[in-house]
Scaffold this active site. Structure first.
Site, short mmCIF file in Angstrom:
data_model
loop_
_atom_site.label_atom_id
_atom_site.label_comp_id
_atom_site.label_asym_id
_atom_site.label_seq_id
_atom_site.Cartn_x
_atom_site.Cartn_y
_atom_site.Cartn_z
N LYS A 1 -29.40 -28.89 1.46
CA LYS A 1 -28.90 -30.18 1.91
C LYS A 1 -29.88 -30.78 2.93
O LYS A 1 -30.71 -30.05 3.49
CB LYS A 1 -27.51 -30.00 2.53
CG LYS A 1 -26.46 -29.75 1.46
CD LYS A 1 -25.11 -29.52 2.02
CE LYS A 1 -24.45 -30.78 2.53
NZ LYS A 1 -23.00 -30.60 2.74
N GLU B 1 -13.02 -21.45 -4.47
CA GLU B 1 -14.43 -21.73 -4.18
C GLU B 1 -15.08 -20.45 -3.68
O GLU B 1 -14.54 -19.79 -2.80
CB GLU B 1 -14.57 -22.82 -3.11
CG GLU B 1 -16.03 -23.15 -2.80
CD GLU B 1 -16.20 -24.12 -1.62
OE1 GLU B 1 -16.45 -25.30 -1.87
OE2 GLU B 1 -16.06 -23.67 -0.47
N LYS C 1 -7.06 -22.27 2.86
CA LYS C 1 -7.23 -23.49 3.67
C LYS C 1 -5.89 -23.88 4.28
O LYS C 1 -4.87 -23.87 3.59
CB LYS C 1 -7.71 -24.60 2.73
CG LYS C 1 -8.41 -25.76 3.41
CD LYS C 1 -8.92 -26.73 2.34
CE LYS C 1 -9.78 -27.79 2.92
NZ LYS C 1 -11.11 -27.32 3.33
N ARG D 1 -16.30 -16.20 0.81
CA ARG D 1 -17.73 -16.24 1.13
C ARG D 1 -18.29 -14.85 0.87
O ARG D 1 -17.74 -13.86 1.35
CB ARG D 1 -17.90 -16.63 2.60
CG ARG D 1 -19.33 -16.80 3.01
CD ARG D 1 -19.40 -17.48 4.35
NE ARG D 1 -18.87 -18.83 4.31
CZ ARG D 1 -18.30 -19.44 5.34
NH1 ARG D 1 -18.16 -18.81 6.48
NH2 ARG D 1 -17.86 -20.67 5.23
N SER E 1 -5.81 -29.15 6.95
CA SER E 1 -7.16 -29.41 6.43
C SER E 1 -7.10 -29.94 5.00
O SER E 1 -7.93 -30.75 4.59
CB SER E 1 -8.01 -28.15 6.43
OG SER E 1 -8.03 -27.55 7.66
#
Ligand code: GTP
Ligand code: MG
Length: 237
Positions: free
Chosen positions: A146, A173, A79, A111, A83
């Site tokens: 979501k 993550e 990141k 990812r 950010s």
């Protein structure tokens, strides 16, 4: 994790952001800390390298054992500092390195895109059972999408990095998605990017509809796969 290809935070980039710090109204002490901060991106980069390596081994092993790997492809990024500051501000955390390490879990982000939903859960079970990482949190937006339709499974993991000073646990993550979920999320990001107002309700509804279509596509592919596997196992007539 932003849709961002950058995998390196360079010292140069960092110095540019140090200049930006006034705008963020951070304390002088934190500005100093940030100046001494150059070791940190390297730490997260090492953690991400280790994670990439682990996933790579898995992919090869799965391929060799089953003739098929549940992992289609992976993408990782660090990141960018701006950010990180944005996120800390948004979450209301004081700008300190401690807070950054404690509360910003996606400085290192990966990812993993899989072919089938079942593969995601196989992979999660595997990651949870590993001794060389700890799964700290699971957010299952596949079982519970979501409200905008977003589907993915997010893990926050911690990995040990053995350094001269001793072992340090670094968080990352991991977002796991199918190809269809990745298509939807990438498109939604492109469509939504730089649009900071509320979406008109018919647009939001159509996006949700597109997410349902992606979900149906996933289910259809799974059914087809089952059928093809059954056909393959049936003796020739
Ligand atoms: P942030 O959303 O990053 O502030 O953290 P959080 O604690 O709410 O985490 P969450 O697990 O909800 O989301 C983390 C990341 O998932 C985001 O940074 C995005 O990369 C991705 N993500 C979450 N929601 C969406 C979404 O609605 N659309 C898209 N395209 N990506 C999303
Ligand atoms: Mg969020």
């Amino acid at each position: 994790m932003e849709e961002n290809d950058s995998t390196q935070v360079t010292l140069n980039q960092l110095q540019v952001h140090v200049k930006d710090l006034q705008k963020w109204q951070v304390s002088e002490e934190f500005a100093k800390q940030i100046e001494n901060f150059t070791a940190l991106p390297a730490l997260y980069r090492h953690a991400l390298n280790e994670l990439e390596n682990k996933i790579d081994i898995l992919k090869t092993e799965w391929q060799a054992r089953d003739g098929y790997s549940p992992i289609e492809h992976i993408k990782s990024r660090i990141k960018d500092p701006k950010s990180i500051l944005h996120k800390m501000e948004r979450k209301g955390h004081e700008f300190t390195l401690d807070n950054m390490e404690q509360h910003i879990h996606d400085i290192a982000g990966m990812r993993i895109v899989c072919a089938f939903v079942k593969d995601i859960y196989r992979l999660v079970d595997h990651l949870c059972a590993r001794e060389d990482m700890r799964v700290l949190e699971i957010k299952d937006y596949i079982a519970h999408p979501k409200s905008n339709g977003y589907q993915s499974l997010h893990l926050i993991v911690a990995m040990p990095l053995v350094l001269l000073e001793g072992t340090r646990w670094v968080k990352a993550e991991i977002q796991l998605r199918t190809l269809a979920m990745d298509f939807w999320a990438s498109m939604e990001h492109i469509l939504y990017y730089k649009f900071d107002k509320q979406l008109p309700s018919h647009v939001a509804e159509e996006l949700k509809e597109a997410a349902r279509a992606a979900d149906e596509l996933d289910q259809k592919m799974l059914r087809l796969r089952r059928e093809i596997l059954e056909l393959a196992e049936r003796p020739a007539e």
